[in-house]
Design an enzyme around this catalytic site. Structure first.
Site, PDB file in Angstrom:
ATOM      1  N   ARG A 238       0.854  -1.186   0.000  1.00  0.00           N
ATOM      2  CA  ARG A 238       0.000   0.000   0.000  1.00  0.00           C
ATOM      3  C   ARG A 238       0.890   1.237   0.000  1.00  0.00           C
ATOM      4  O   ARG A 238       1.858   1.329   0.775  1.00  0.00           O
ATOM      5  CB  ARG A 238      -0.919   0.019   1.232  1.00  0.00           C
ATOM      6  CG  ARG A 238      -2.108  -0.930   1.133  1.00  0.00           C
ATOM      7  CD  ARG A 238      -3.100  -0.456   0.084  1.00  0.00           C
ATOM      8  NE  ARG A 238      -4.303  -1.268   0.028  1.00  0.00           N
ATOM      9  CZ  ARG A 238      -4.485  -2.287  -0.799  1.00  0.00           C
ATOM     10  NH1 ARG A 238      -3.505  -2.647  -1.618  1.00  0.00           N
ATOM     11  NH2 ARG A 238      -5.620  -2.945  -0.812  1.00  0.00           N
ATOM     12  N   GLU A 267      -2.843   7.684  -6.029  1.00  0.00           N
ATOM     13  CA  GLU A 267      -2.814   7.009  -7.323  1.00  0.00           C
ATOM     14  C   GLU A 267      -3.785   7.624  -8.324  1.00  0.00           C
ATOM     15  O   GLU A 267      -4.140   7.004  -9.328  1.00  0.00           O
ATOM     16  CB  GLU A 267      -3.080   5.520  -7.131  1.00  0.00           C
ATOM     17  CG  GLU A 267      -1.975   4.835  -6.345  1.00  0.00           C
ATOM     18  CD  GLU A 267      -2.262   3.368  -6.044  1.00  0.00           C
ATOM     19  OE1 GLU A 267      -3.228   2.818  -6.619  1.00  0.00           O
ATOM     20  OE2 GLU A 267      -1.520   2.783  -5.225  1.00  0.00           O
ATOM     21  N   HIS A 286       0.014  -0.115 -10.096  1.00  0.00           N
ATOM     22  CA  HIS A 286      -0.800  -0.933  -9.186  1.00  0.00           C
ATOM     23  C   HIS A 286      -1.298  -2.184  -9.907  1.00  0.00           C
ATOM     24  O   HIS A 286      -2.484  -2.521  -9.894  1.00  0.00           O
ATOM     25  CB  HIS A 286      -1.980  -0.131  -8.638  1.00  0.00           C
ATOM     26  CG  HIS A 286      -2.492  -0.668  -7.328  1.00  0.00           C
ATOM     27  ND1 HIS A 286      -2.886   0.149  -6.295  1.00  0.00           N
ATOM     28  CD2 HIS A 286      -2.674  -1.933  -6.882  1.00  0.00           C
ATOM     29  CE1 HIS A 286      -3.309  -0.586  -5.271  1.00  0.00           C
ATOM     30  NE2 HIS A 286      -3.173  -1.861  -5.609  1.00  0.00           N
TER      31      HIS A 286
END
Length: 325
Positions: A238, A267, A286
């Site tokens: 994370r 993000e 990601h």
């Protein structure tokens, strides 16, 4: 007929059609997919769903959960569940579960790939050859993998899979994880560190595999990054576990040997400079969790878990903070 809502983001969505979820519920539920930024964007009738499958860019904080008037269960389609307020959910009698066993191999493989790309300086080599240079000396120095010490922050399912991959390459593996019981290190064949400081001192590369919670948020701060001077850092867990301002300062000071980031604190925007363009930083969007079979596995398991919660009232993946409420 149950009413089921799938909460996915209008940006960077994961589900385009709820076909796999519909197969799992097979006529016992009416499913509706919502591409929204928040629960406030749902139509009023949708807030009365019996259960929801939650994707990570739609926050289910206290205010959002208060709007779900009939919800009995939420399944987070992921391992992490930091977008859900577990305390508020428990207070409303909503069971929350996650999918902890999907994509373990993919995240571990991606972690190894990022680490090897950094250690073997693949981005630099690619850049040189594309520019017409075949002088291997221009790539720069590289460590030998055998005997190289990899430090893992977190030794759960993914951390353990990562440890085994590095061990296969002859690396020494250390870890810090206060949640792992005594003897876990012996079973896996790794070295336990009793503190984060000890891990940072011992390792040559730090790979993060911890959940995001109040204890781990910005755990890798300016002080921790200073202890990684001249070392490598990889994060496929994370983003907010690393303080982004401290990391940006470390990159500006050229204090890290290399950084691999699949996640970041924000993000939704282009990362700040010099992080965005530094040749010492290797990015991926990601995507560590992803493979075509892994995404299908995740969607199916999330739907199976939600059906089990609604029909039977329990599932082995119910999170402890809710299960004990």
């Amino acid at each position: 007929m149950y009413k089921i809502g799938i909460l996915d983001s209008k940006h960077h969505s994961y589900v385009l059609q709820p076909d796999l979820e519909q197969q799992v519920f097979d006529g016992v539920a009416e499913l509706q997919l919502f591409h929204v930024s928040s629960v406030a964007e749902l139509p009023e009738w949708a807030r009365a769903c019996d259960g929801f499958i939650s994707w990570h860019l739609v926050p289910l904080d206290a205010g959002a959960l208060q709007q779900l008037t009939s919800c009995r269960a939420i399944v987070r389609a992921a391992v992490g569940y930091d977008n859900i307020d577990l305390g508020t959910a428990a207070g409303k009698g909503i069971q929350v579960a996650n999918v902890p066993d999907y994509g373990t191999e993919e995240v571990a493989d991606h972690t190894l790939a990022m680490a090897l790309a950094l250690l073997r300086r693949l981005p630099r080599g690619d850049q040189l050859v594309r520019g017409g240079c075949w002088d291997w000396r221009q790539v720069g120095g590289m460590p030998r993998l055998r005997g190289f010490n990899v430090g893992l922050l977190g030794l759960g399912r993914i951390g353990t899979a990562v440890a085994r991959r590095f061990q296969a390459l002859g690396c020494e593996v250390s870890f810090y994880d206060p949640e792992r019981p005594s003897g876990w290190d012996k079973a896996v064949g790794v070295q336990r560190c009793e503190s984060l400081d000890e891990l940072l001192e011992r390792c040559q590369l730090l790979s993060i595999h911890a959940p995001l919670n109040p204890t781990t948020r910005h755990l890798i701060d300016a002080e921790a990054l200073a202890r990684l001077d001249g070392k490598y850092l990889v994060n496929t867990a994370r983003g907010p576990i690393i303080d982004p301002q401290a990391l940006n300062a470390a990159i500006a000071a050229n204090s890290l040997a290399g950084v691999g980031l699949d996640v970041f604190a924000d993000e939704t925007q282009r990362p700040p400079e010099p992080l965005a363009s530094s040749p010492d930083v290797l990015w991926s969007p990601h995507v560590a969790f992803y493979a075509d079979p892994a995404l299908a596995e995740l969607r199916i398991k999330a739907a199976q878990c939600l059906r089990g919660l609604l029909e039977q009232g329990h599932h082995r993946n119910v999170l402890s903070a809710v299960a004990s409420a």
